[in-house]
Design a protein around this motif. Structure first.
Motif, PDB file in Angstrom:
ATOM      1  N   ARG A   1      25.420   3.848 -34.758  1.00  0.00           N
ATOM      2  CA  ARG A   1      26.607   3.619 -35.590  1.00  0.00           C
ATOM      3  C   ARG A   1      26.261   2.841 -36.847  1.00  0.00           C
ATOM      4  N   LEU A   2      25.302   1.928 -36.738  1.00  0.00           N
ATOM      5  CA  LEU A   2      25.004   1.038 -37.852  1.00  0.00           C
ATOM      6  C   LEU A   2      24.092   1.686 -38.897  1.00  0.00           C
ATOM      7  N   VAL A   3      23.033   2.355 -38.460  1.00  0.00           N
ATOM      8  CA  VAL A   3      22.045   2.872 -39.422  1.00  0.00           C
ATOM      9  C   VAL A   3      22.017   4.387 -39.504  1.00  0.00           C
ATOM     10  N   GLY A   4      22.776   5.077 -38.657  1.00  0.00           N
ATOM     11  CA  GLY A   4      22.778   6.533 -38.672  1.00  0.00           C
ATOM     12  C   GLY A   4      21.848   7.107 -37.624  1.00  0.00           C
ATOM     13  N   ILE A   5      22.099   8.352 -37.263  1.00  0.00           N
ATOM     14  CA  ILE A   5      21.383   8.966 -36.145  1.00  0.00           C
ATOM     15  C   ILE A   5      19.896   9.159 -36.433  1.00  0.00           C
ATOM     16  N   GLY A   6      19.555   9.442 -37.704  1.00  0.00           N
ATOM     17  CA  GLY A   6      18.153   9.680 -38.044  1.00  0.00           C
ATOM     18  C   GLY A   6      17.289   8.444 -37.842  1.00  0.00           C
ATOM     19  N   TRP A   7      17.710   7.338 -38.424  1.00  0.00           N
ATOM     20  CA  TRP A   7      16.961   6.095 -38.281  1.00  0.00           C
ATOM     21  C   TRP A   7      16.994   5.587 -36.843  1.00  0.00           C
ATOM     22  N   ALA A   8      18.123   5.730 -36.168  1.00  0.00           N
ATOM     23  CA  ALA A   8      18.216   5.283 -34.778  1.00  0.00           C
ATOM     24  C   ALA A   8      17.220   6.049 -33.906  1.00  0.00           C
ATOM     25  N   LYS A   9      17.151   7.347 -34.101  1.00  0.00           N
ATOM     26  CA  LYS A   9      16.192   8.144 -33.326  1.00  0.00           C
ATOM     27  C   LYS A   9      14.759   7.715 -33.601  1.00  0.00           C
ATOM     28  N   GLU A  10      14.433   7.529 -34.879  1.00  0.00           N
ATOM     29  CA  GLU A  10      13.055   7.144 -35.201  1.00  0.00           C
ATOM     30  C   GLU A  10      12.684   5.811 -34.562  1.00  0.00           C
ATOM     31  N   LEU A  11      13.556   4.835 -34.693  1.00  0.00           N
ATOM     32  CA  LEU A  11      13.231   3.503 -34.176  1.00  0.00           C
ATOM     33  C   LEU A  11      13.170   3.479 -32.656  1.00  0.00           C
ATOM     34  N   ILE A  12      14.109   4.155 -32.002  1.00  0.00           N
ATOM     35  CA  ILE A  12      14.139   4.135 -30.536  1.00  0.00           C
ATOM     36  C   ILE A  12      13.037   5.011 -29.948  1.00  0.00           C
ATOM     37  N   LEU A  13      12.791   6.173 -30.549  1.00  0.00           N
ATOM     38  CA  LEU A  13      11.790   7.085 -29.988  1.00  0.00           C
ATOM     39  C   LEU A  13      10.356   6.644 -30.279  1.00  0.00           C
ATOM     40  N   SER A  14      10.146   5.977 -31.402  1.00  0.00           N
ATOM     41  CA  SER A  14       8.792   5.511 -31.734  1.00  0.00           C
ATOM     42  C   SER A  14       8.496   4.149 -31.136  1.00  0.00           C
ATOM     43  N   GLY A  15       9.542   3.344 -30.935  1.00  0.00           N
ATOM     44  CA  GLY A  15       9.348   1.994 -30.434  1.00  0.00           C
ATOM     45  C   GLY A  15       8.666   1.065 -31.417  1.00  0.00           C
ATOM     46  N   ARG A  16       8.606   1.469 -32.683  1.00  0.00           N
ATOM     47  CA  ARG A  16       7.868   0.657 -33.649  1.00  0.00           C
ATOM     48  C   ARG A  16       8.678  -0.538 -34.134  1.00  0.00           C
ATOM     49  N   THR A  17       7.969  -1.533 -34.588  1.00  0.00           N
ATOM     50  CA  THR A  17       8.577  -2.738 -35.141  1.00  0.00           C
ATOM     51  C   THR A  17       8.610  -2.626 -36.661  1.00  0.00           C
TER      52      THR A  17
END
Length: 257
Positions: A150-166
């Motif tokens: 909801r906060l950053v959009g589905i694209g960024w959410a997927k990248e951050l959650i699926l990659s696990g990167r900091t």
């Protein structure tokens, strides 16, 4: 000032400050800390003197769930733990008072999810954010699959959650994860200034506006599914490998089972 085993609560006129207080393990979240947070938020929610709440953690905001506690959990216990975290963060998100996250250092996993449940995020220039659960053979268990999207959009959410990167604070600000960035030693000053502005507004208007902004029937369904999926991860060999690899400081070897 109220002091618990895991958190402290201080008051500065109309502003109450919740301080996470497990600095030796970067304020890792365990069941006891969730319970203390719930008690503090319940009390502050009923306190007419408190107009704004600030949550901070000192040098590090929160590095996520306590790995040593996670290591011993069965799927059933993991579901109970996830529901406890959801209950506390739902209480935080839906309290009628504005909540500011004042973030220094690490806000990872459950720590990032704690920040997501706040209304405004102010970060120091050395802050780091991420959802590294996949590195442990897990998924976020306290709301990130819904609130981060909801906060950053589905694209960024997927990248951050699926990659696990900091990510660093510059990237976090660029995608809308944080509202403003200041020098590390100015985070609480900026939070206090923002809190004083909010404290001057009509409490009734603040509560109504916040309720309407948060109103989304789909998020409750999504959070429920997240809880079940999180607990299912604890039955996997990948989760066992991920936790052991983290504790042994090596790269995990996942097999997808």
């Amino acid at each position: 000032m109220t002091t618990g085993e895991r958190i402290k609560v201080e008051r500065n006129e109309e502003i109450s400050i919740i301080i996470l207080n497990r600095p030796h393990i970067m304020n890792a979240l365990d069941a006891k800390m969730f319970q203390e947070l719930r008690d503090a938020l319940t009390g502050l929610g009923k306190d007419n003197r408190t107009k704004v709440i600030i949550i901070t953690g000192g040098i590090n905001f929160c590095a996520g769930a306590d790995i040593n506690e996670l290591k011993e959990m069965s799927p059933v216990e993991a579901e109970v733990f996830s529901r406890l975290g959801h209950d506390v963060f739902d209480l935080l998100e839906n309290t009628g008072k504005p909540v500011i996250a004042a973030i220094n250092g690490y806000a990872l996993g459950g720590g990032c999810e704690l920040a997501l449940a706040c209304d405004i995020r102010i970060a120091g220039d050395g802050a780091k954010f991420g959802q590294p659960e996949v590195n442990l053979g897990l998924i976020p268990g306290f709301g990130a699959t819904q609130r981060l999207t909801r906060l950053v959009g589905i694209g960024w959410a997927k990248e951050l959650i699926l990659s696990g990167r900091t990510i660093d604070v510059i990237e976090a600000e660029s995608i809308g994860l944080v509202n403003s960035v200041v020098d590390d030693d100015k985070v609480m000053d900026k939070a206090a200034v923002t809190a004083k502005v909010l404290a001057q507004k009509s409490p009734l208007s603040i509560k109504m506006a916040k309720t309407l902004i948060n109103k989304n029937p789909d998020i409750k369904k999504g959070l429920e599914v997240e809880t079940i999926s999180f607990s299912e991860c604890f039955a996997s060999d990948d989760h066992v490998e991920g936790i052991n690899a983290f504790l042994e400081k090596r790269r995990p070897k996942f097999k997808g089972i």
